[in-house]
Motif scaffolding. Structure first.
Motif, short mmCIF file in Angstrom:
data_model
loop_
_atom_site.label_atom_id
_atom_site.label_comp_id
_atom_site.label_asym_id
_atom_site.label_seq_id
_atom_site.Cartn_x
_atom_site.Cartn_y
_atom_site.Cartn_z
N ASN A 109 0.97 -1.25 0.31
CA ASN A 109 0.10 0.08 0.12
C ASN A 109 0.98 1.21 -0.14
O ASN A 109 0.65 2.13 0.61
CB ASN A 109 -0.98 -0.19 1.21
N GLY A 110 1.80 1.28 -0.79
CA GLY A 110 2.71 2.36 -1.09
C GLY A 110 4.01 2.55 -0.22
O GLY A 110 4.84 3.21 -0.59
N ALA A 111 4.12 1.40 0.48
CA ALA A 111 5.40 1.16 1.00
C ALA A 111 6.49 0.42 -0.09
O ALA A 111 5.97 -0.21 -1.06
CB ALA A 111 5.50 0.25 2.39
N THR A 169 -19.80 24.54 15.21
CA THR A 169 -20.51 25.74 15.86
C THR A 169 -22.24 25.45 15.58
O THR A 169 -22.41 24.78 14.49
CB THR A 169 -20.18 26.80 15.33
N PRO A 170 -22.94 25.78 16.58
CA PRO A 170 -24.30 25.44 16.28
C PRO A 170 -25.03 25.87 15.09
O PRO A 170 -24.80 27.20 14.82
CB PRO A 170 -24.89 26.34 17.62
N GLY A 171 -25.52 25.10 14.35
CA GLY A 171 -26.13 25.08 13.26
C GLY A 171 -25.21 25.78 12.07
O GLY A 171 -25.66 26.17 11.15
N SER A 172 -23.81 25.45 12.00
CA SER A 172 -22.95 25.96 11.28
C SER A 172 -21.97 24.92 10.88
O SER A 172 -22.37 23.69 10.54
CB SER A 172 -22.18 27.01 11.78
N THR A 173 -20.81 25.16 10.72
CA THR A 173 -19.69 24.34 10.21
C THR A 173 -19.17 23.22 11.19
O THR A 173 -18.89 23.76 12.28
CB THR A 173 -18.55 25.19 9.25
N THR A 174 -18.81 22.04 10.77
CA THR A 174 -18.05 21.22 11.75
C THR A 174 -16.74 21.40 11.07
O THR A 174 -16.60 20.89 9.85
CB THR A 174 -18.62 20.01 11.50
N TYR A 175 -15.78 21.35 11.72
CA TYR A 175 -14.27 21.51 11.29
C TYR A 175 -13.40 20.30 11.51
O TYR A 175 -13.59 19.64 12.57
CB TYR A 175 -13.51 22.68 12.06
N LEU A 176 -12.62 20.01 10.50
CA LEU A 176 -11.71 19.04 10.82
C LEU A 176 -10.28 19.20 10.25
O LEU A 176 -9.98 20.16 9.63
CB LEU A 176 -12.01 17.92 9.53
N PHE A 177 -9.37 18.35 11.22
CA PHE A 177 -7.90 18.21 10.60
C PHE A 177 -7.94 17.59 9.52
O PHE A 177 -8.50 16.38 9.55
CB PHE A 177 -7.00 17.68 11.60
N LYS A 178 -7.43 17.97 8.25
CA LYS A 178 -7.50 17.41 6.94
C LYS A 178 -6.22 16.64 6.77
O LYS A 178 -5.14 17.08 7.04
CB LYS A 178 -7.68 18.27 5.91
N GLU A 179 -6.33 15.27 6.22
CA GLU A 179 -5.29 14.34 5.94
C GLU A 179 -4.11 14.93 5.46
O GLU A 179 -4.06 15.92 4.35
CB GLU A 179 -5.75 13.23 5.13
N ILE A 180 -2.75 14.57 5.73
CA ILE A 180 -1.57 15.03 4.89
C ILE A 180 -1.41 14.11 4.00
O ILE A 180 -1.41 12.73 3.95
CB ILE A 180 -0.39 15.20 6.06
N ASN A 181 -1.07 14.47 2.66
CA ASN A 181 -0.58 13.52 1.75
C ASN A 181 0.79 12.88 2.25
O ASN A 181 1.52 13.50 2.47
CB ASN A 181 -0.59 14.12 0.46
N PRO A 182 0.73 11.64 1.92
CA PRO A 182 1.93 10.84 2.35
C PRO A 182 2.92 10.98 1.06
O PRO A 182 2.75 11.30 0.13
CB PRO A 182 1.47 9.41 2.44
N PRO A 183 4.36 10.72 1.33
CA PRO A 183 5.23 10.93 0.43
C PRO A 183 5.18 9.41 -0.47
O PRO A 183 4.70 8.54 -0.01
CB PRO A 183 6.51 10.74 1.28
#
Length: 441
Positions: A161-163, A415-429
């Motif tokens: 898987n990429g290794a 935030t109530p009634g608004s956006t849910t925030y995520l830490f977004k995945e880092i692309n692997p080398p």
């Protein structure tokens, strides 16, 4: 110019942007500037090795939002609304989830008293200095202290898987090395990878089915199993086995790679890093006769063998005599037996080195990881076991898990009634084999 800190006073837009938004943006996204007048994007230069360089912050996320999905600033003179604080706090929570899922409800500056949910955005459009300071303190005590950590939301790829896997070179008489290259889009992509808890992984094993006719062929299996997976991180290189080697990697990682392209040794471990066990106690001395002295205590036992029968350790020394017994008493204990000797194969070693460079032709940033296995110079046996090298990586992924719609997850990162925030995945080398197993003396 910032206003004086008055805990219950309403915070100004400029203070909110400076003390909280820009401050957290250094961790969540990237510092705007570094050392000696340098600005983002940073270059692979002499400041790379400086322990206090701001470039050791920055997870590569989009700029911190203050409202919704696009607004990144509050204009001077504008009131700081509850939604502004809720929005930033939600992103701080997402960052702490990225570090460790156990940080539940980590920031409560946007909560009201003992309530466990954020205040509605339209309630009390006043945010105080104290509330902002509480969020900022969480950034200092949790985020900064653990900024290179990613415990739960990460993928670890050791093989497949990429290794990349390198096999072969059996039999071999002396030493072997192989070299893999990790390709990043650019230097700052590599920074974001390591800053967010990413690691370059190295694991080795032996295949005795292709040879391995003597007990000595199993020595490398013992060595590799005791070391486990070697992990190159931002500021350290460690293994997950019992054999941590010479501990040189505790202070050497990505930020210790030389800008001039030289190799740096990040990890080295010998075949048997630990001596064997103590010998047993010597026995009691004999009981003295009526009115007589007690006898000497017995000798201490031999030192134990090393933990593998393949690694023939020397015996430990005798323990000392026990003392005379008192008049009519027992003799004292014999002393401990000495340590068993180190393995005869401590000169067999695994060494991990790395170097890095900007590729002027491709525009990519490249990290080369060189794995060397060093054979015992005194050994007269040819090694028939096939050596198998795996090079992979650990990379930070989306956090919290986007498929998790639980109340607790949406509570602290939305935030109530608004956006849910995520830490977004880092692309692997991308991992590439540069040099397969190559013998050398």
């Amino acid at each position: 110019m910032s206003t004086p800190f008055v805990p219950n006073a309403t915070i100004s837009a400029s203070d909110f942007m400076t003390k909280l938004v820009a401050f957290y943006n250094d961790y969540w996204s990237d510092p705007a500037s570094g050392m000696n007048g340098e600005n983002y994007p940073f270059q692979f230069d002499i400041n790379h090795n400086h322990p206090n360089s701001p470039r050791r912050k920055g997870w590569g996320q989009d700029a911190v939002k203050v409202k919704g999905t696009t607004q990144t600033s509050v204009a001077t003179g504008q009131l700081i609304e509850r939604e502004h604080l809720n929005t930033v706090a939600a992103q701080v929570n997402a960052g702490m989830y990225h570090i460790n899922n156990d940080f539940l409800y980590p920031v409560n500056a946007s909560y009201n008293g003992l309530e466990t949910r954020p205040l509605p955005n339209n309630v009390l459009n006043l945010v105080t200095h104290a509330e902002v300071e509480e969020v900022r303190n969480k950034i200092v005590t949790v985020v900064d202290a653990n900024k290179f950590t990613c415990l739960d939301d990460a993928d670890s790829i050791v093989s497949g898987n990429g290794a990349k896997t390198v096999r072969g070179n059996a039999p071999f008489p002396d030493n072997l090395f192989a070299e893999q290259m990790y390709e990043f889009d650019n230097y700052n992509h590599a920074r974001h990878f390591f800053n967010s808890g990413g690691q370059l992984l190295t694991s080795l094993e032996t295949d005795l089915t292709s040879g391995g006719t003597t007990a000595y062929d199993g020595i490398w299996t013992y060595v590799f199993n005791s070391i486990g997976v070697v992990r190159i991180g931002a500021i350290s290189t460690t293994s997950n086995g019992t054999n941590q080697g010479a501990n040189i990697g505790l202070t050497r990682g990505f930020y210790n790679l030389f800008p001039d392209g030289r190799y740096n040794i990040l990890f080295e471990a010998s075949g048997n890093q630990n001596p064997s066990a103590y010998g047993g106690y010597g026995g009691y001395g004999g009981y003295g006769g009526y009115g007589g002295y007690g006898g000497y205590g017995g000798y201490g036992g031999y030192g134990g063998y090393a933990s593998s029968s393949i690694l023939s350790s020397g015996y430990g020394g005798y323990g000392g005599y026990g003392g005379y017994g008192g008049y009519g008493g027992y003799g004292g204990y014999g002393g401990y037996g000495g340590y068993g000797g180190y393995s005869a194969y401590t000169s067999r070693r695994l060494r991990i080195e790395a170097r890095a460079q900007d590729n002027a032709t491709t525009g990519k940033f490249e990290i080369y990881v060189k794995t060397t296995i060093i054979e015992d110079q005194a050994d007269l046996y040819m090694i028939n076991a096939e050596m198998i090298l795996h090079n992979g990586y650990k990379v930070a992924i989306d956090s919290p898990d986007p498929s998790d719609n639980s109340f607790s997850r949406t509570l602290v990162t939305g935030t109530p009634g608004s956006t849910t925030y995520l830490f977004k995945e880092i692309n692997p080398p991308i991992v590439k084999t540069v040099t397969g197993w190559t013998p050398f003396s």
